[in-house]
Design a protein around this motif. Structure first.
Motif, short mmCIF file in Angstrom:
data_model
loop_
_atom_site.label_atom_id
_atom_site.label_comp_id
_atom_site.label_asym_id
_atom_site.label_seq_id
_atom_site.Cartn_x
_atom_site.Cartn_y
_atom_site.Cartn_z
N GLY A 134 13.14 5.73 7.58
CA GLY A 134 12.92 6.84 6.65
C GLY A 134 13.82 6.79 5.44
O GLY A 134 14.97 7.24 5.49
N GLY A 141 10.75 8.68 -4.74
CA GLY A 141 10.11 7.47 -4.24
C GLY A 141 10.79 6.24 -4.81
O GLY A 141 11.60 5.59 -4.16
N SER A 368 1.79 -0.61 -3.78
CA SER A 368 2.76 0.47 -4.10
C SER A 368 3.94 0.58 -3.15
O SER A 368 4.95 1.16 -3.51
CB SER A 368 2.04 1.83 -4.11
OG SER A 368 1.22 1.92 -5.24
N TYR A 369 3.82 0.07 -1.91
CA TYR A 369 4.98 0.32 -1.03
C TYR A 369 6.00 -0.81 -1.08
O TYR A 369 5.76 -1.83 -1.68
CB TYR A 369 4.57 0.72 0.38
CG TYR A 369 3.95 -0.28 1.34
CD1 TYR A 369 3.96 -1.64 1.12
CD2 TYR A 369 3.37 0.18 2.53
CE1 TYR A 369 3.41 -2.52 2.03
CE2 TYR A 369 2.81 -0.69 3.44
CZ TYR A 369 2.84 -2.04 3.18
OH TYR A 369 2.30 -2.90 4.08
N GLU A 370 7.16 -0.52 -0.50
CA GLU A 370 8.33 -1.44 -0.56
C GLU A 370 8.68 -1.75 -2.01
O GLU A 370 8.96 -2.89 -2.38
CB GLU A 370 8.05 -2.74 0.21
CG GLU A 370 7.85 -2.49 1.68
CD GLU A 370 9.02 -2.92 2.53
OE1 GLU A 370 10.03 -3.43 1.98
OE2 GLU A 370 8.94 -2.73 3.74
N THR A 372 7.20 -0.27 -5.94
CA THR A 372 5.95 -0.45 -6.67
C THR A 372 6.03 -1.72 -7.51
O THR A 372 7.10 -2.32 -7.68
CB THR A 372 5.71 0.74 -7.62
OG1 THR A 372 6.78 0.76 -8.56
CG2 THR A 372 5.63 2.06 -6.87
P1 FAD Z 1 6.83 7.24 -7.60
O1 FAD Z 1 8.24 6.76 -7.47
O2 FAD Z 1 6.63 8.69 -7.87
O3 FAD Z 1 6.14 6.38 -8.77
C1 FAD Z 1 4.93 6.79 -9.43
C2 FAD Z 1 4.64 5.76 -10.52
O4 FAD Z 1 5.71 5.75 -11.49
C3 FAD Z 1 4.55 4.33 -9.97
O5 FAD Z 1 3.56 3.61 -10.66
C4 FAD Z 1 5.92 3.75 -10.30
O6 FAD Z 1 5.93 2.33 -10.40
C5 FAD Z 1 6.19 4.42 -11.64
N1 FAD Z 1 7.62 4.44 -11.98
C6 FAD Z 1 8.62 5.09 -11.33
N2 FAD Z 1 9.79 4.84 -11.93
C7 FAD Z 1 9.55 3.99 -12.97
C8 FAD Z 1 10.36 3.37 -13.97
N3 FAD Z 1 11.69 3.54 -14.02
N4 FAD Z 1 9.73 2.59 -14.89
C9 FAD Z 1 8.38 2.39 -14.86
N5 FAD Z 1 7.58 2.95 -13.93
C10 FAD Z 1 8.16 3.75 -13.00
N6 FAD Z 1 8.75 4.69 2.70
C11 FAD Z 1 9.67 4.67 3.70
O7 FAD Z 1 10.82 5.01 3.52
N7 FAD Z 1 9.30 4.23 4.96
C12 FAD Z 1 8.04 3.83 5.25
O8 FAD Z 1 7.76 3.45 6.40
C13 FAD Z 1 7.06 3.86 4.20
N8 FAD Z 1 5.77 3.49 4.47
C14 FAD Z 1 4.82 3.64 3.49
C15 FAD Z 1 3.48 3.40 3.78
C16 FAD Z 1 2.49 3.62 2.83
C17 FAD Z 1 1.07 3.42 3.17
C18 FAD Z 1 2.86 4.03 1.53
C19 FAD Z 1 1.83 4.27 0.45
C20 FAD Z 1 4.18 4.26 1.22
C21 FAD Z 1 5.19 4.07 2.18
N9 FAD Z 1 6.52 4.35 1.90
C22 FAD Z 1 7.46 4.31 2.92
C23 FAD Z 1 6.92 4.86 0.59
C24 FAD Z 1 6.86 3.84 -0.54
O9 FAD Z 1 7.93 2.95 -0.43
C25 FAD Z 1 6.79 4.62 -1.87
O10 FAD Z 1 5.47 5.12 -1.96
C26 FAD Z 1 7.14 3.77 -3.06
O11 FAD Z 1 8.50 3.44 -3.07
C27 FAD Z 1 6.81 4.50 -4.38
O12 FAD Z 1 7.30 5.79 -4.40
P2 FAD Z 1 6.32 7.00 -4.80
O13 FAD Z 1 5.04 6.84 -4.05
O14 FAD Z 1 7.06 8.26 -4.62
O15 FAD Z 1 5.97 6.79 -6.34
#
Ligand code: FAD
Length: 391
Positions: A134, A141, A368-370, A372
């Motif tokens: 987590g 994110g 998107s995960y690990e 984006t």
């Molecule tokens: P956000 O951070 O809100 O980003 C939204 C958009 O803005 C993206 O396009 C991003 O690239 C862009 N963006 C953000 N900052 C910048 C910047 N500085 N410059 C340019 N663009 C930017 N997490 C865990 O901890 N454990 C898990 O087991 C896990 N499993 C997952 C499984 C799935 C199916 C999914 C979808 C996600 C999982 N995640 C998990 C979370 C995942 O790691 C996050 O979704 C990911 O890190 C992106 O965060 P966010 O979705 O909040 O997007």
């Protein structure tokens, strides 16, 4: 007809010795026989096939690269190829496995005390215990490195955790959850092993996902969740330590993207050879062949890159930038491959029973995960320009 195989340059046979190749083929056979026939039904119902877990345990491939604690101590190259094999049939199963073997066991193996390794790694390796990782929060994110809002406050021999975690794979049925939180005293990120049944912790399954529907993602709430100091990961003293785990698992996600693309390519190729229009197999049309060759080119480039990535990992030379570049390239190219696969299948490309629709959806989660695509690009951008775009 020639065999349908996305490994056009025979990397599997060239790269692995006989015993590792046997493991690869054993895992492939398991997925074809046990997972493929049931996967679409589970995906549709968004349920996890718990009855398959003991059979996955029997393969003895979890924690594949770690030394000791019941782990096989094999190469990163084999591990990468197995991630590909799993995702080639189902990306959700590959993700379930990646959380257990990579994120959870990797955190304990790299950052745990000897007692924590002894307690958890053998049982996790055998799937007697299931783990979850987590890090992501509802409002944080991409910015987890500096922005975590989940807090940890030391109180004598214990810690008190408060906050929320979103998207956490395996969380609904995990026995142990690695929770990353900011220490209120020194402002650094620390990792905690939260045990199932801890009264300060609740988890709610996330519903209605359009990708990786078999993976059970949870929304976790920590309310005055008390964790003993003995359950704090003793080697995790800042986000730099968390990043060591992510470097390793991002390499696995790049391989996973290869598997997703390969599954889609092989399904599409088989389909085009049997589907007839205008009295001929559609595979005989030039425009269809062009799509297939574009798919194979991308797939081959991805596989070759990942092959080198794993070699660097085996030599201890893998950097964050290597892992990020591979994750960016492969997740981007996979999107292209799966969309061409869908295209050459016409309307059947959006029907679940033909498999490709599932790969198209799951490629979006890989993207998107690990980290984006943007965040991993910025990691590479910082390394090649010397300028950080994060601040
Ligand atoms: P956000 O951070 O809100 O980003 C939204 C958009 O803005 C993206 O396009 C991003 O690239 C862009 N963006 C953000 N900052 C910048 C910047 N500085 N410059 C340019 N663009 C930017 N997490 C865990 O901890 N454990 C898990 O087991 C896990 N499993 C997952 C499984 C799935 C199916 C999914 C979808 C996600 C999982 N995640 C998990 C979370 C995942 O790691 C996050 O979704 C990911 O890190 C992106 O965060 P966010 O979705 O909040 O997007």
């Amino acid at each position: 007809l020639p065999p349908i195989n996305g490994d056009f340059y025979h990397l599997g046979a060239a790269a692995l010795d006989e015993s590792d190749r046997e493991v690869q083929l054993k895992v492939r056979a398991f997925l074809e026989k046990e997972v493929k026939p049931v996967v679409n039904a589970y995906w549709l119902r968004a349920e996890f096939p718990h009855e398959l877990v003991p059979k996955i345990a029997e393969l003895n491939i979890c924690g594949l690269t770690y030394q000791g604690y019941g782990c096989p101590g094999k190469s990163n190259l084999l591990e990468g190829m197995l991630a590909m094999e799993m995702a080639r049939v189902d990306t959700s199963m590959s993700t379930f496995f990646g959380v257990q073997s990579g994120l959870v066991m990797g955190s304990i193996y790299l950052l745990g005390s000897e007692a924590q390794k002894q307690e958890w790694l053998p049982d996790l390796q055998q799937f007697k215990k299931i783990g979850s990782f987590g890090l992501t929060e509802p409002e944080v994110g991409s910015a987890t490195a500096g922005g975590l809002t989940t807090t940890a406050k030391r109180q004598g021999d214990s810690w008190v955790l408060n906050g929320q975690k979103k998207w956490i794979g395996n969380a609904t049925f995990a026995d142990v959850l690695i929770i990353w939180a900011k220490d209120l005293d020194d402002n650094q990120v620390k990792g905690f092993l939260v045990r199932k049944g801890n009264p300060g912790f609740t988890v709610k399954k996330m519903e209605d996902k359009m990708a990786l529907r078999i993976v059970q993602n949870g929304l976790i709430t920590l309310e005055n969740c008390v964790v003993e100091e003995a359950d704090r990961l003793q080697g995790a003293n800042s986000f730099k330590d968390t990043a060591k785990v992510l470097r390793m698992t991002r390499a696995g996600v790049a391989w996973q993207a290869v598997g997703c693309a390969r599954g889609a390519y092989e399904s599409a190729l088989a389909y085009t050879r049997t589907r007839k229009q205008f009295g001929k197999p559609i595979a005989s049309f030039q425009l269809i062949q062009n799509h297939l060759v574009e798919m194979l080119s991308n797939l081959t480039a991805m596989q070759t890159l990942c092959f080198r990535l794993s070699q660097l990992q085996d030599q201890g030379l893998l950097t964050d930038e290597h892992a990020s570049l591979a994750k960016v390239f492969c997740s981007l190219r996979t999107r292209d491959v799966v969309s061409r696969a869908r295209e050459v299948m016409g309307g059947n490309g959006i029907l679940l029973e033909y498999d490709v629709a599932r790969f198209v959806a799951d490629a979006e989660a890989i993207y998107s995960y690990e980290g984006t695509k943007e965040i991993n690009s910025l990691i590479v951008g910082r390394a090649i320009t010397g300028f950080s775009a994060f601040v």
